[in-house]
Scaffold this motif. Structure first.
Motif, PDB file in Angstrom:
ATOM      1  N   ASN A 217      37.831  42.241  41.041  1.00  0.00           N
ATOM      2  CA  ASN A 217      38.298  41.399  42.134  1.00  0.00           C
ATOM      3  C   ASN A 217      39.460  40.503  41.678  1.00  0.00           C
ATOM      4  N   GLN A 218      39.388  40.022  40.439  1.00  0.00           N
ATOM      5  CA  GLN A 218      40.475  39.200  39.910  1.00  0.00           C
ATOM      6  C   GLN A 218      41.778  39.995  39.830  1.00  0.00           C
ATOM      7  N   VAL A 219      41.656  41.284  39.567  1.00  0.00           N
ATOM      8  CA  VAL A 219      42.861  42.127  39.555  1.00  0.00           C
ATOM      9  C   VAL A 219      43.494  42.126  40.940  1.00  0.00           C
ATOM     10  N   LEU A 220      42.685  42.288  41.972  1.00  0.00           N
ATOM     11  CA  LEU A 220      43.215  42.289  43.337  1.00  0.00           C
ATOM     12  C   LEU A 220      43.849  40.944  43.673  1.00  0.00           C
ATOM     13  N   VAL A 221      43.167  39.864  43.275  1.00  0.00           N
ATOM     14  CA  VAL A 221      43.672  38.517  43.575  1.00  0.00           C
ATOM     15  C   VAL A 221      45.037  38.301  42.916  1.00  0.00           C
ATOM     16  N   ASN A 222      45.137  38.676  41.655  1.00  0.00           N
ATOM     17  CA  ASN A 222      46.389  38.430  40.941  1.00  0.00           C
ATOM     18  C   ASN A 222      47.494  39.401  41.347  1.00  0.00           C
TER      19      ASN A 222
ATOM     20  N   LEU B 286      47.594  50.471  44.592  1.00  0.00           N
ATOM     21  CA  LEU B 286      47.291  49.063  44.880  1.00  0.00           C
ATOM     22  C   LEU B 286      48.396  48.409  45.707  1.00  0.00           C
ATOM     23  N   PHE B 287      49.657  48.648  45.316  1.00  0.00           N
ATOM     24  CA  PHE B 287      50.786  47.982  45.963  1.00  0.00           C
ATOM     25  C   PHE B 287      51.388  48.855  47.060  1.00  0.00           C
ATOM     26  N   THR B 288      51.922  48.153  48.062  1.00  0.00           N
ATOM     27  CA  THR B 288      52.671  48.832  49.117  1.00  0.00           C
ATOM     28  C   THR B 288      53.990  48.102  49.322  1.00  0.00           C
TER      29      THR B 288
ATOM     30  N   ALA C  85      44.685  39.574  33.914  1.00  0.00           N
ATOM     31  CA  ALA C  85      43.582  40.106  34.728  1.00  0.00           C
ATOM     32  C   ALA C  85      43.280  41.549  34.319  1.00  0.00           C
ATOM     33  N   PHE C  86      44.339  42.334  34.056  1.00  0.00           N
ATOM     34  CA  PHE C  86      44.137  43.704  33.573  1.00  0.00           C
ATOM     35  C   PHE C  86      43.379  43.686  32.242  1.00  0.00           C
ATOM     36  N   SER C  87      43.795  42.769  31.370  1.00  0.00           N
ATOM     37  CA  SER C  87      43.182  42.689  30.050  1.00  0.00           C
ATOM     38  C   SER C  87      41.708  42.300  30.149  1.00  0.00           C
ATOM     39  N   ALA C  88      41.415  41.329  31.009  1.00  0.00           N
ATOM     40  CA  ALA C  88      40.012  40.917  31.193  1.00  0.00           C
ATOM     41  C   ALA C  88      39.197  42.074  31.767  1.00  0.00           C
ATOM     42  N   TRP C  89      39.783  42.798  32.685  1.00  0.00           N
ATOM     43  CA  TRP C  89      39.125  43.958  33.282  1.00  0.00           C
ATOM     44  C   TRP C  89      38.802  45.005  32.219  1.00  0.00           C
TER      45      TRP C  89
END
Lengths: 299, 466
Positions: B125-130, B325-327, B110-114
């Motif tokens: 959005n795919q980054v958030l999903v994954n 992003l992460f908690t 997802a990072f790579s696609a972004w």
């Protein structure tokens, strides 16, 4: 507790269960095609399997990225080819217009054609694939230029984003994947838009000297355009090379992971057959053991 | 006449002795299939009043019994470890396409696609999903392993309960021996069956007294059964003296009747030892304990911190710094994997892509986490996927070794039991031969009585005629 032949029955059952388990494992490996189904099947291979699979996944994504970039580069290259053709025509118009032998009516026609071609160039600068502008740079969703014939260079810039997006191949080498419309069509000192605009306006209301000046601007623009064409040509070559490299690596990794994880069918089949033969022999031998004792011969 | 009378009395005594001997043979044949019932041999002796039956001798061999117990303890330990490690290893994905490694791979993709379209909202959005998938995969792994820990607690409690039950059984048999002041082969068979079962569950040392009662000690030190007295074991979960991670679950402790911590003794062997080893050593190395963070939590923390660090080092399209992003719960280091989540307030537009003048610098750097050699992108010198692989490999090695150990110990136990049965067991052929022997003796003595009786009658007739 018994002593004698049948005192070993519990041991026989243990060995038989063990053989049946081996047969079941072999059968599972053969039917699934996978030798390593859980960590204990081959603990030393787990780390390699996971990292190799991860590398394969990333190469697959890289191929997707390269295909997207290739599509964009192909569109851009085709667009620049059209620009090149238009520029050739504009230079021809400019050469005609710069001659004092051209009559006013002909000059007016040339002016009209030059204006149309100039505005066509602006349209090419806004080439889209779907909703993305090919020459939009880092902001592909904002239209690069709009026609503004009221002022030089005849187009108003709507997208000022640079083009800094880089794509990395499997070895980590980075490559810029695009140029902005500004850099291609409206570069300082070699603006294609300005050259075309000045040609059209000079043909309409200017002198031959003005037309000659515009013609020189156009020629500078053509030289600049060749640089952009070379860029996209090199980009396409780089993409192809990166794609070939990724494919080759993916093939190698696929072979590696198969060797680590997949079932060696001949070995598995041989083992299963051998175990089945052993099981049959053990059952047959155990069944042939005499169960009689001296008590059976008492009168 | 007196000699004839004596002869008849002597024959009668002998017949009685042979009857008792035949009774011993009968009991041997009847109990031949009873576990731990050893061959009894009639002991006959000669006396001035004929053959007398002495107490039967037991073929039980102390060395053979202890060999079985020792092997059984090792098998118990290996079995409990093999069975539980087999279940635990199943929670580690080894295909790379599921679980934590699968989720990480999808996130990298997802990072790579972004990176190809840093401004694309779908890619963001795919980054958030994954990222959410990664968090959920860690949550699931932690939850599953904690459930395994809870199941082990239940097994430990059941095993301790079983040990206490067996202690009570031994004490009951001892009491019966005291009450009757006698021990019979059936009772001894029962006692040794209980002792053999005892050896499976824990590392016990047994001393059998001359009167047939048994004293059982845990690891040869802690009394469990002395005569008719039982000292029960208990399972407790006291907090560590100076815990590094106070909120984490404490280790399981085994205490004796007097409150003494005997966990060390319990760890020495048997099923209880195997269960404690996994509960207090193996699982905490992964999910953490009061004394350590655990490798799964370490990995979760490193992934979250590094991704957040890279994101916050970038700027979004408005020039604002990126958001984390992460908690996770920072107050509980052993709860990182369990509490890992994606900040619900972060939107796709909050993902900062630009870094160092490159509009996709952040996603490029994030995508590089997949195979980076930068120590900042690693855990203990390994990529995140490789680190997870080490965890899975470690559990797999333990499981494989335990399975092999279980196989080996099973074979050893079979051999020990076979040896014991060869030494102490009942051979039906031997019993049949002995039965024939005593049958012939009985018949001979009976014939003797018949002859003497006839002689007596003849003498009586002679006296009567005179």
């Amino acid at each position: 507790m018994l002593k004698g032949i049948h005192s070993t029955d519990s041991g026989f059952l243990v060995q038989m269960n063990r053989t049946e388990t081996r047969i079941a494992n072999s059968n599972n490996q053969i039917t699934s095609g996978i030798r390593v189904n859980q960590a204990q099947d081959d603990p030393f291979a787990i780390q390699s399997i996971l990292t190799t699979q991860n590398q394969l996944d990333q190469l697959t994504q890289l191929q997707t990225n390269l295909n997207l970039a290739k599509n964009d580069a192909t569109y851009a290259d085709a667009a620049l080819q059209t620009v090149s053709n238009i520029m050739s025509r504009l230079v021809s118009i400019g050469s005609q217009g710069a001659s004092d032998l051209t009559n006013p009516i002909a000059r007016a026609n040339l002016a009209t054609e030059a204006k149309q071609l100039a505005q066509q160039l602006i349209g090419i600068a806004n080439t889209q694939i779907g909703t993305r502008y090919v020459f939009g740079g880092d902001d592909p969703y904002t239209q690069p230029y709009t026609v503004n014939w009221a002022a030089t260079p005849g187009a108003a810039q709507g997208n000022t984003a640079p083009a800094t997006v880089v794509l990395r191949d499997s070895s980590g080498t980075a490559q810029l994947v695009g140029m902005t419309a500004k850099n291609i069509f409206d570069a300082g000192g070699a603006s294609i838009f300005k050259g075309a605009y000045d040609l059209a306006t000079s043909l309409a209301t200017g002198t031959s000297t003005d037309v000659s000046t515009a013609l020189n601007e156009l020629k500078a623009g053509v030289n600049h355009l060749s640089g952009a064409t070379v860029f996209y040509g090199n980009l396409q070559s780089w993409i192809q090379s990166a794609s070939d490299q990724a494919s080759s690596q993916a093939s190698s990794l696929t072979e590696t992971i198969a060797g680590l994880r997949d079932t060696d069918l001949p070995t598995a089949i041989t083992q299963m057959t051998s175990n089945q033969v052993s099981l049959q022999a053990a059952l047959s031998a155990h069944a042939s053991l005499s169960s009689k004792t001296l008590f059976d011969y008492f009168g | 006449m007196s000699l004839i009378t004596t002869t008849i009395q002597s024959a009668g005594t002998s017949l009685s002795a042979f009857e008792q001997a035949i009774n011993v043979i009968q009991n041997n044949v009847n109990n031949a299939s009873v576990p731990n019932y050893t061959a009894q041999s009639p002991a006959l002796a000669s006396s001035w009043f004929g053959v007398v039956f002495q107490k039967s001798t037991d073929a039980r061999n102390d060395y053979a019994e202890r060999a079985v117990w020792d092997t059984n303890q090792s098998l118990g330990m290996a079995s409990s470890q093999a069975d539980n490690l087999s279940l635990i290893q199943a929670q580690f994905d080894v295909s790379g396409s599921a679980g934590v490694p699968g989720a990480l791979s999808k996130l990298y993709s997802a990072f790579s696609a972004w990176s190809t379209s840093p401004a694309d909202s779908t890619a963001r959005n795919q980054v958030l999903v994954n990222a959410k998938l990664v968090a959920q995969s860690f949550n699931k792994a932690a939850t599953s392993l904690e459930q395994s820990s809870n199941q082990l607690d239940t097994q430990i409690a059941n095993t301790v309960g079983k040990i206490n039950d067996l202690s009570a059984q031994v004490a009951g048999i001892n009491q019966h021996i005291y009450d009757t002041n006698d021990t019979n082969p059936s009772e001894q068979a029962q006692l040794y069956s209980v002792l053999q079962e005892f050896s499976r569950y824990s590392n016990v040392a047994v001393h059998v007294e001359e009167n047939g009662t048994a004293t059982v000690l845990l690891n040869g030190q802690v009394p469990l059964v002395v005569g008719n007295t039982v000292s029960k074991l208990e399972v407790k979960y006291p907090s560590a003296a100076s815990p590094t991670n106070p909120p984490a679950p404490p280790s399981a402790k085994i205490t004796a009747n007097n409150g003494q911590d005997v966990t060390g003794s319990a760890l020495a062997g048997g099923e209880l030892g195997g269960l404690l080893k996994i509960r207090n050593e193996v699982l905490p190395s992964i999910i953490g304990s009061q004394g350590e963070q655990g490798s799964l939590n370490k990995l979760a923390k490193q992934v979250a911190d590094r991704v957040n660090n890279i994101l916050t080092s970038g700027t979004d399209s408005n020039g604002n710094p990126g958001k984390s992003l992460f908690t996770y719960s920072a107050s509980a280091p052993t709860g990182t994997a369990l509490t890992l989540d994606v900040d619900s307030t972060v939107t796709p537009d909050d993902l900062a892509a630009a870094l160092g003048g490159v509009s996709n610098g952040v996603p490029n750097k994030l995508a590089a986490l997949a195979n980076s050699s930068d120590p900042l992108d690693q855990v203990d010198g390994s990529t995140y996927t490789a680190f997870y692989g080490k965890m899975a490999s470690g559990i797999g090695s333990r499981a494989a070794n335990a399975a092999a150990d279980k196989t080996s110990r099973t074979d050893q136990l079979t051999q020990a039991e076979n040896l014991r049965s060869q030494v102490s067991g009942i051979s039906l052929n031997e019993q049949a031969a002995m039965l024939m022997q005593y049958q012939q003796a009985y018949q001979a003595v009976s014939q003797m009585i018949s002859v003497v009786n006839n002689l007596t009658g003849y003498l009586m007739n002679m006296v009567g005629n005179s």
